[in-house]
Design an enzyme around this catalytic site. Sequence first.
Site, PDB file in Angstrom:
ATOM      1  CG  LEU A  36      -1.926  -1.178   1.253  1.00 54.28           C
ATOM      2  CD1 LEU A  36      -2.637  -1.237   2.594  1.00 54.28           C
ATOM      3  CD2 LEU A  36      -2.931  -1.053   0.113  1.00 54.28           C
ATOM      4  CD  GLU A  37       3.807   1.762  -4.095  1.00 55.81           C
ATOM      5  OE1 GLU A  37       3.876   2.780  -4.821  1.00 55.81           O
ATOM      6  OE2 GLU A  37       4.253   0.646  -4.444  1.00 55.81           O
TER       7      GLU A  37
END
Length: 584
Positions: free
Chosen positions: A410-411
């Site tokens: 998850l960025e």
Amino acid sequence: MRKVFIGRVKGFRRALPLMIILVVFVGLLPSMAFAADRGAWAPNVSYALNDTVTYAGNTYKDIQPHTSLSGWEPPVVPALWQLVPGGGGGDTQAPSAPTNLQATGTTTSSVTLAWNTSTDNVGVTGYDVYQGSTLLGNVSGSTLTYTNTGLSANTTYTYKIKAKDAAGNVSAFSNQVSATTAVVVGGDTQAPTVPTNVSVTETTSSSVSLSWTASTDNVGVTGYDVYKGTTFVQTVTGTTATVTGLAVSTAYSFSIVAKDAAGNLSAASAAVNATTQGTGGGGGSTLPKHTLTGYWHNFTNGSTDLKLSDVPSQYDIIVLSFADMDTAKPGGVTFNVDSKLSTALGGYTNANLNSDIQAKRAQGKKVILSIGGAEGNINLGSASPNVSNFVTSMSGLITQYGLDGIDIDLESGMNVANLTTAVRQIQQQFGSGFILTMAPQTIDMQSASTSYMQLYNNLKDITTVVNIQYYNSGCMLGRDGQCYSQGTINFLTALSDLTLQWIAPSKLGLGVPAVTSAAGGGYVTPSVVNNALNCLATGNGCGTYKPVAKYPDIRGAMTWSINWDKTSNYNFANTVKPFLVTMP
């Protein structure tokens, strides 16, 4: 991780006059615009170079354009924000006074002090050490010991400590402590020899047992001081010690100092590293000690389109990228073979993929499903029904495709509490063989308080490996506080050394692009990856940065991606995997 491509601009000659006007306009920008005062810092905001914000009473200046996320608060990421002295009203809150100041060792000419850390609303940057009312010197905010040398034998000295922060606020004095230097016994000024052969004899989830070869002395060794990093732990009279009260799945460094009756101290022994056991196995017990991880694209993007059966055997963990958000069920995810990829591969179906997954698993490979990527996310902003939807849908996909676990990439931020709950529930369904990997960006690992570090701390007992994306990062701070440019061996070693303060070496992997086209920046040749791993594991083959310790348990390497690696005839896998096999 997914890269976005921009097409070539057509009609260059027709656009030339417009380009000239644009260049002239850009050249005037410095005189037309100034850095913006953006008010209070907030997450999910795009900040430009030299923008200023306020946070916790301080003013900070942006030194690297970025979009902020929770966990990237200005004091946490000095690679992005620079404190403006005296700006924005300033931080006026002083740190708490240091506590538990004590003399941990004396010789005929020195006194060694140690104390407990102070706290501050922004952060402690250093400690001033006083002998009486005289300032002796100062140490950094992460150092909790000080040795005062050049003293007279059999003399009493008094000490006290103050903490300070970046804004210049100074705490009250610590407790005062007095210490008397040792008496010269029969003229004994000779220190014992340095303890040798320090080794780890046993680890548990909360303790490490040590042993070493006895030192010698002209009169006699009376004891040994055990240090955890730079912190004094205990004194023992024999050549074994057990350090207790440690955190689970955490890396520590220990050294031993010998002493005699006259108070003479040897130099510290060579440090030995140990990692406490996890309460679970992180699913890694059937994997090689040093693993190679690669991402498999479930989409077309200019790299090679691959069936999973074409993935070479060098890859130990294969990460399917990526699961998609289910817009009909908050928190839910879906996964099917992408239609364009299916067409490019001549009609590759879910059933074909499932069959290929089972063939890889039969070969001892682990196949897991990733959530996130550069363009993806999941909706866990609410606990209900989002967590239940995520657990149900992800567990269903693991069962449907016969997968070994999941990867968290998850960025764009995450709800740490809800994600922790969800992953725990999934792992409990599939047991100790469950594989959990993470792929934080470099910026996500710049301090011990980021969202990814919070997630890791919550799940480290079931985490297999954290593969840090050492690319698309710009300049980032290493363990020594220096900013290192991506795409170098120093970047890989200095940034890994930083993170190894908080993550066990056996759970850390170096993530790099397979080829230059795979990322916007940060590519290094596979031989440089090997050199970095060798440097971290053995202390050999380093660049100019030297890690503070050796990490022979370093987990391995990851690449984005297997598809991109195929474009170079698997040069990455063919170079890095053979080296991993030879590592200690």
